[in-house]
Design an enzyme around this catalytic site. Structure first.
Site, PDB file in Angstrom:
ATOM      1  N   CYS A 224      -5.125 -23.779   1.997  1.00 43.18           N
ATOM      2  CA  CYS A 224      -5.681 -25.010   2.817  1.00 43.18           C
ATOM      3  C   CYS A 224      -4.548 -25.929   3.360  1.00 43.18           C
ATOM      4  O   CYS A 224      -4.866 -26.459   4.671  1.00 43.18           O
ATOM      5  CB  CYS A 224      -6.424 -25.871   1.810  1.00 43.18           C
ATOM      6  SG  CYS A 224      -5.790 -26.147   0.150  1.00 43.18           S
TER       7      CYS A 224
ATOM      8  N   HIS B 100      -5.442 -32.947   4.472  1.00 39.46           N
ATOM      9  CA  HIS B 100      -4.154 -32.755   4.058  1.00 39.46           C
ATOM     10  C   HIS B 100      -3.192 -32.933   5.346  1.00 39.46           C
ATOM     11  O   HIS B 100      -3.573 -32.603   6.602  1.00 39.46           O
ATOM     12  CB  HIS B 100      -3.728 -31.030   3.903  1.00 39.46           C
ATOM     13  CG  HIS B 100      -4.197 -30.604   2.547  1.00 39.46           C
ATOM     14  ND1 HIS B 100      -4.878 -31.317   1.460  1.00 39.46           N
ATOM     15  CD2 HIS B 100      -4.412 -29.588   2.006  1.00 39.46           C
ATOM     16  CE1 HIS B 100      -5.183 -30.570   0.363  1.00 39.46           C
ATOM     17  NE2 HIS B 100      -4.723 -29.468   0.700  1.00 39.46           N
TER      18      HIS B 100
HETATM   19  P1  NAP Z   1     -13.544 -22.701  -9.913  1.00 40.76           P
HETATM   20  O1  NAP Z   1     -14.015 -24.079  -9.729  1.00 40.76           O
HETATM   21  O2  NAP Z   1     -12.911 -22.702 -11.236  1.00 40.76           O
HETATM   22  O3  NAP Z   1     -14.492 -21.497  -9.759  1.00 40.76           O
HETATM   23  C1  NAP Z   1     -14.380 -20.403  -9.853  1.00 40.76           C
HETATM   24  C2  NAP Z   1     -15.586 -19.426  -9.719  1.00 40.76           C
HETATM   25  O4  NAP Z   1     -15.270 -17.993 -10.342  1.00 40.76           O
HETATM   26  C3  NAP Z   1     -16.904 -19.820 -10.472  1.00 40.76           C
HETATM   27  O5  NAP Z   1     -18.036 -19.573  -9.660  1.00 40.76           O
HETATM   28  C4  NAP Z   1     -16.767 -18.865 -11.660  1.00 40.76           C
HETATM   29  O6  NAP Z   1     -18.059 -18.544 -12.215  1.00 40.76           O
HETATM   30  C5  NAP Z   1     -16.392 -17.591 -10.899  1.00 40.76           C
HETATM   31  N1  NAP Z   1     -15.634 -16.837 -12.119  1.00 40.76           N
HETATM   32  C6  NAP Z   1     -14.915 -17.071 -13.035  1.00 40.76           C
HETATM   33  N2  NAP Z   1     -14.537 -15.819 -13.797  1.00 40.76           N
HETATM   34  C7  NAP Z   1     -15.446 -15.135 -13.122  1.00 40.76           C
HETATM   35  C8  NAP Z   1     -15.473 -13.581 -13.673  1.00 40.76           C
HETATM   36  N3  NAP Z   1     -14.822 -13.197 -14.676  1.00 40.76           N
HETATM   37  N4  NAP Z   1     -16.313 -12.931 -12.871  1.00 40.76           N
HETATM   38  C9  NAP Z   1     -17.044 -13.328 -11.843  1.00 40.76           C
HETATM   39  N5  NAP Z   1     -16.872 -14.580 -11.413  1.00 40.76           N
HETATM   40  C10 NAP Z   1     -16.020 -15.413 -12.211  1.00 40.76           C
HETATM   41  O7  NAP Z   1     -12.290 -22.455  -8.864  1.00 40.76           O
HETATM   42  P2  NAP Z   1     -12.244 -22.934  -7.363  1.00 40.76           P
HETATM   43  O8  NAP Z   1     -11.157 -24.225  -7.358  1.00 40.76           O
HETATM   44  O9  NAP Z   1     -13.472 -22.920  -6.791  1.00 40.76           O
HETATM   45  O10 NAP Z   1     -11.633 -21.847  -6.532  1.00 40.76           O
HETATM   46  C11 NAP Z   1     -12.052 -20.508  -6.302  1.00 40.76           C
HETATM   47  C12 NAP Z   1     -10.988 -19.579  -5.669  1.00 40.76           C
HETATM   48  O11 NAP Z   1     -10.902 -20.133  -4.207  1.00 40.76           O
HETATM   49  C13 NAP Z   1      -9.872 -19.230  -6.283  1.00 40.76           C
HETATM   50  O12 NAP Z   1      -9.453 -18.055  -6.278  1.00 40.76           O
HETATM   51  C14 NAP Z   1      -8.751 -20.095  -5.500  1.00 40.76           C
HETATM   52  O13 NAP Z   1      -7.693 -19.474  -5.562  1.00 40.76           O
HETATM   53  C15 NAP Z   1      -9.508 -20.093  -4.194  1.00 40.76           C
HETATM   54  N6  NAP Z   1      -9.223 -21.579  -3.319  1.00 40.76           N
HETATM   55  C16 NAP Z   1      -8.790 -21.234  -2.063  1.00 40.76           C
HETATM   56  C17 NAP Z   1      -8.519 -22.297  -1.456  1.00 40.76           C
HETATM   57  C18 NAP Z   1      -8.241 -22.156  -0.016  1.00 40.76           C
HETATM   58  O14 NAP Z   1      -8.111 -21.209   0.399  1.00 40.76           O
HETATM   59  N7  NAP Z   1      -8.412 -23.075   0.869  1.00 40.76           N
HETATM   60  C19 NAP Z   1      -8.634 -23.750  -1.872  1.00 40.76           C
HETATM   61  C20 NAP Z   1      -8.870 -23.874  -3.303  1.00 40.76           C
HETATM   62  C21 NAP Z   1      -9.233 -22.656  -3.876  1.00 40.76           C
HETATM   63  P3  NAP Z   1     -18.699 -19.508 -13.469  1.00 40.76           P
HETATM   64  O15 NAP Z   1     -19.086 -20.785 -12.985  1.00 40.76           O
HETATM   65  O16 NAP Z   1     -19.866 -18.572 -14.094  1.00 40.76           O
HETATM   66  O17 NAP Z   1     -17.502 -19.471 -14.579  1.00 40.76           O
END
Ligand code: NAP
Length: 349
Positions: free
Chosen positions: A149, A241
């Site tokens: 981001c 940001h």
């Molecule tokens: P989060 O709120 O912890 O959500 C994680 C998601 O992954 C939930 O839907 C969770 O499902 C699922 N998950 C966890 N373990 C899993 C498994 N074993 N199999 C399948 N699904 C699983 O995390 P977030 O903050 O949304 O971040 C998600 C991703 O986006 C990360 O890879 C992070 O690095 C990335 N991200 C990117 C940006 C960007 O690029 N701008 C910004 C922030 C985050 P449950 O609810 O069932 O646990």
């Protein structure tokens, strides 16, 4: 586009996943019909599996969808990925192997040499590397990614300056707390405070910027020939940001040339009028105290980069501020625009 294309979201119950669900609501090309998450959520209705944290109600059309395990099978051909980084590599590859187009937000594949790290206004040509990805991996599907981001804000501001020859970049971020997901940084740490460390963020900003601003030449992605240094800080701002940037350029130009470059910048998403593309990707603000996260990040549906305070720098050549909405242009909106670009290129049918 004649008909809506069905899409799914991997990790739909998480913070970024919820932003996908919200951003895709009412999309003219894409219809969200499938949501995936961990086996903790699979089998439940989306409304039961998800602790909805975003402003506004959970979209009704999605609330009653049953959450599936993140396994290919009955998922739509296009899936947006917001799965936890600890599992994203295997899950995204399994979907690409099964013939799906994975448009990912996760960091796992961003730096792979055969995976485009896309900002459609800046490096649409990098999609050319998908031919090599197909050949090398043997997948009937494909993976494309969007940047971190803070990187996306920096690269959107630097893109218009590429014509002047970027040599060195110094970027200091003031990053919103929403960028840390939920529950994110403890309130006792961030209230009335600044945290001068975000794990892994500086490395990501430095490496991803080189890749995005590089070129696709002779069937390969070549990094930009410039040095980038990032300082990343978490500040008590909800969304948006802000990146204080100094840049050294290879050409003799003036402040007015930079401002003209920002103001006149348009690219493929604007020419093709892609649904999520802002009319102007970079908006120059002449006021001496703008851009500001609270007043500006939400404008243009959160999809533009706002630039201001362009002035000479006594160390490098020029300095300015750049602002972008970290959960929209920095996450879900970025991936949706990537998918729109791919549709317009005929890479997704
Ligand atoms: P989060 O709120 O912890 O959500 C994680 C998601 O992954 C939930 O839907 C969770 O499902 C699922 N998950 C966890 N373990 C899993 C498994 N074993 N199999 C399948 N699904 C699983 O995390 P977030 O903050 O949304 O971040 C998600 C991703 O986006 C990360 O890879 C992070 O690095 C990335 N991200 C990117 C940006 C960007 O690029 N701008 C910004 C922030 C985050 P449950 O609810 O069932 O646990």
């Amino acid at each position: 586009m004649q008909r809506q294309i069905e899409v799914g979201v991997l990790g739909a119950t998480g913070m970024v996943g919820q932003h996908f669900v919200k951003f895709l609501q009412g999309h003219p090309w894409f219809k969200l019909t499938w949501v995936g998450a961990s086996d903790r959520s699979a089998g439940k209705k989306y409304r039961e599996a998800t602790s909805w944290r975003l402003a506004g109600a959970m979209p009704e059309a999605v609330a009653d969808l049953q959450v599936e395990e993140c396994k290919p099978g009955n998922a739509p051909k296009i899936v947006f990925s917001a799965t936890d980084a600890s599992v994203a590599t295997e899950i995204e590859q399994a979907f690409a192997k099964a013939g799906h187009t994975v448009v990912s937000n996760s960091r796992n594949h961003r730096m792979d040499s055969d995976v485009p790290l896309l900002v459609p206004e800046i490096n649409a040509g990098h999609l050319g590397i998908l031919a090599r990805q197909k050949q090398a991996r043997g997948w009937p599907g494909q993976i494309v990614t969007n940047p971190n981001c803070s990187t996306i804000v920096l690269t959107m501001a630097l893109g218009p300056l590429k014509q002047f020859g970027i040599r060195r970049v110094l970027a200091t971020t003031m990053q919103a707390i929403s960028g840390a997901g939920y529950p994110g940084v403890p309130s006792m740490d961030i209230n009335a405070n600044v945290i001068p460390f975000i794990g892994g963020e500086e490395e990501k900003m430095e490496q991803e910027t080189q890749k995005i601003l590089g070129d696709y030449v002779d069937g390969a992605l070549r990094d930009m020939d410039a040095r980038v240094s990032a300082h990343c800080n978490r500040v008590p701002v909800v969304d948006g940001h802000l990146v204080a940037t100094s840049v050294e350029l290879g050409s003799k130009v003036k402040v007015d040339d930079l401002i003209r470059a920002f103001e006149s910048f348009r690219a493929i998403p604007q020419e093709r009028k892609l649904p999520s593309a802002p009319a102007r990707p970079v908006i120059y603000m002449a006021e001496k105290d703008r851009p500001q996260p609270r007043r500006d990040a939400e404008r243009e549906n959160g999809m533009a980069c706002f630039v201001g305070r362009v002035r000479e720098c006594p160390v490098l050549d020029f300095k300015f501020l750049a602002l972008g909405h970290n959960t929209v242009r920095g996450a879900a909106g970025a991936a949706v625009l990537n998918a729109e670009l791919m549709c317009s290129e005929g890479l997704i049918q």
